[in-house]
Design a protein around this motif. Structure first.
Motif, mmCIF file in Angstrom:
data_model
loop_
_atom_site.group_PDB
_atom_site.id
_atom_site.type_symbol
_atom_site.label_atom_id
_atom_site.label_comp_id
_atom_site.label_asym_id
_atom_site.label_seq_id
_atom_site.Cartn_x
_atom_site.Cartn_y
_atom_site.Cartn_z
ATOM 1 N N ILE A 66 73.217 -3.575 45.026
ATOM 2 C CA ILE A 66 73.433 -4.670 45.968
ATOM 3 C C ILE A 66 72.105 -5.355 46.237
ATOM 4 C CG2 ILE A 66 74.274 -5.292 48.261
ATOM 5 C CD1 ILE A 66 75.950 -2.703 48.182
ATOM 6 N N VAL A 67 72.028 -6.647 45.914
ATOM 7 C CA VAL A 67 70.793 -7.418 46.089
ATOM 8 C C VAL A 67 71.071 -8.546 47.077
ATOM 9 C CG1 VAL A 67 69.040 -8.818 44.948
ATOM 10 C CG2 VAL A 67 70.014 -6.831 43.770
ATOM 11 N N THR A 68 70.217 -8.636 48.102
ATOM 12 C CA THR A 68 70.442 -9.572 49.200
ATOM 13 C C THR A 68 69.274 -10.534 49.343
ATOM 14 O OG1 THR A 68 71.727 -7.866 50.365
ATOM 15 C CG2 THR A 68 70.964 -9.760 51.661
ATOM 16 N N TRP A 69 69.609 -11.821 49.466
ATOM 17 C CA TRP A 69 68.620 -12.895 49.626
ATOM 18 C C TRP A 69 68.934 -13.635 50.918
ATOM 19 C CZ3 TRP A 69 64.253 -14.315 47.133
ATOM 20 C CH2 TRP A 69 63.754 -15.611 47.362
ATOM 21 N N VAL A 70 68.027 -13.583 51.886
ATOM 22 C CA VAL A 70 68.242 -14.241 53.167
ATOM 23 C C VAL A 70 67.829 -15.706 53.062
ATOM 24 C CG1 VAL A 70 67.586 -14.311 55.602
ATOM 25 C CG2 VAL A 70 68.001 -12.112 54.481
ATOM 26 N N VAL A 71 68.713 -16.590 53.482
ATOM 27 C CA VAL A 71 68.470 -18.034 53.447
ATOM 28 C C VAL A 71 67.935 -18.517 54.792
ATOM 29 C CG1 VAL A 71 69.504 -20.293 53.001
ATOM 30 C CG2 VAL A 71 70.331 -18.280 51.758
ATOM 31 N N GLU A 72 68.589 -18.081 55.870
ATOM 32 C CA GLU A 72 68.191 -18.466 57.230
ATOM 33 C C GLU A 72 68.428 -17.274 58.158
ATOM 34 O OE1 GLU A 72 70.450 -21.818 58.488
ATOM 35 O OE2 GLU A 72 69.972 -23.033 56.727
ATOM 36 N N GLY A 73 67.591 -17.143 59.169
ATOM 37 C CA GLY A 73 67.775 -16.092 60.154
ATOM 38 C C GLY A 73 67.170 -14.770 59.720
ATOM 39 N N GLU A 74 67.636 -13.682 60.340
ATOM 40 C CA GLU A 74 67.113 -12.344 60.074
ATOM 41 C C GLU A 74 68.274 -11.370 59.921
ATOM 42 O OE1 GLU A 74 64.529 -11.362 63.309
ATOM 43 O OE2 GLU A 74 62.891 -12.612 62.556
ATOM 44 N N THR A 118 74.557 -10.258 46.119
ATOM 45 C CA THR A 118 75.069 -10.063 44.763
ATOM 46 C C THR A 118 75.285 -8.575 44.515
ATOM 47 O OG1 THR A 118 73.791 -11.992 44.042
ATOM 48 C CG2 THR A 118 74.670 -10.555 42.327
ATOM 49 N N TRP A 119 76.432 -8.237 43.944
ATOM 50 C CA TRP A 119 76.738 -6.855 43.579
ATOM 51 C C TRP A 119 76.787 -6.754 42.055
ATOM 52 C CZ3 TRP A 119 81.238 -4.545 47.015
ATOM 53 C CH2 TRP A 119 80.938 -4.760 48.359
#
Length: 239
Positions: A66-74, A118-119
């Motif tokens: 599992i890969v995570t990309w933050v666009v806005e916020g926390e 993304t998984w």
């Protein structure tokens, strides 16, 4: 083969009453499309929007990268392996579930949270859970997801700049912000600094926020960023 999947074709999910808005690019949960189950190792690409205080309670995963990309916020992450982190824009987070892990994801901040997750399916099941956060990952810096044989390249091209795509069996491009034009390109010259040098180009389709391109195979292909900018892309090199 090149396919463009538009943002408005994503399946809406989540829980509006709980402050969760989700847009699925592939079959997920109650949404089932037998012709849209996966793209190589990639089995999910979800756009998530969480209101302040909203989140996903602790839940299990196994045999999933599992890969995570933050666009806005926390994004606040906690898991059963003892990891507790806050992931911010410009950071990339990877959770390798291995033989099993539990985690929760929440918006503990005061502003709305937007992230892309993304998984991917690993090439072999099992193994110990793995976790990492790369802070402020630079443009073009690869993040290897070795268990899935995949590599993520975050891209932030300058306005009007070309973007060379990896030569790979499959490439998946998700537009986070801005716009790019998908070109049919033949690279006749040497590549320098990861970009094309010369060759023939045919203007292709424009992709905007939430749009994605699935290219298989990918060789000598590229994109061009919109002159207006800024542009941000997630480029996946897949087996």
């Amino acid at each position: 083969m090149s396919e463009v999947w538009r943002a408005d074709a994503r399946f809406p999910g989540g829980d509006a009453e709980a402050g969760i808005d989700t847009r699925h690019a592939f079959s997920f949960g109650r949404f089932y499309d037998p012709d849209n189950l996966r793209f190589g190792a990639l089995v999910a690409c979800n756009e998530e929007r969480l209101a302040p205080g909203a989140g996903f309670a602790e839940h299990p995963h196994r045999d999933t990268e599992i890969v995570t990309w933050v666009v806005e916020g926390e994004l606040t992450h906690r898991d059963s392996a003892g990891n507790e982190t806050v992931v911010r824009p410009g950071d990339v987070q990877r959770l390798g579930a291995g033989s099993g892990v539990r985690h929760e994801e929440r918006n503990d901040g005061e502003a709305p949270l937007v992230f892309v997750q993304t998984w991917l399916s690993p090439e072999r099941p099992g193994g110990q859970p793995e976790y990492e956060v790369v802070r402020g990952i630079a443009d073009r810096t690869p993040l290897a997801v070795e268990r899935a044989g995949a590599v993520l390249y975050p891209r932030r091209p300058a306005p009007g700049a070309p973007v060379a795509l990896p030569d790979a069996p499959r490439v998946y491009v998700h537009v986070v912000r801005g716009a790019v034009r998908l070109d049919s390109v033949r690279l006749d010259g040497e590549r320098t600094d990861g970009e094309r040098t010369d060759g023939e180009r045919t203007d292709g389709e424009w992709l905007g926020p939430g749009d994605a391109a699935r290219i298989a195979p990918c060789a000598g292909r590229g994109m061009v960023a919109d002159d207006a900018g800024p542009t941000e892309l997630l480029v996946w090199e897949l087996p």
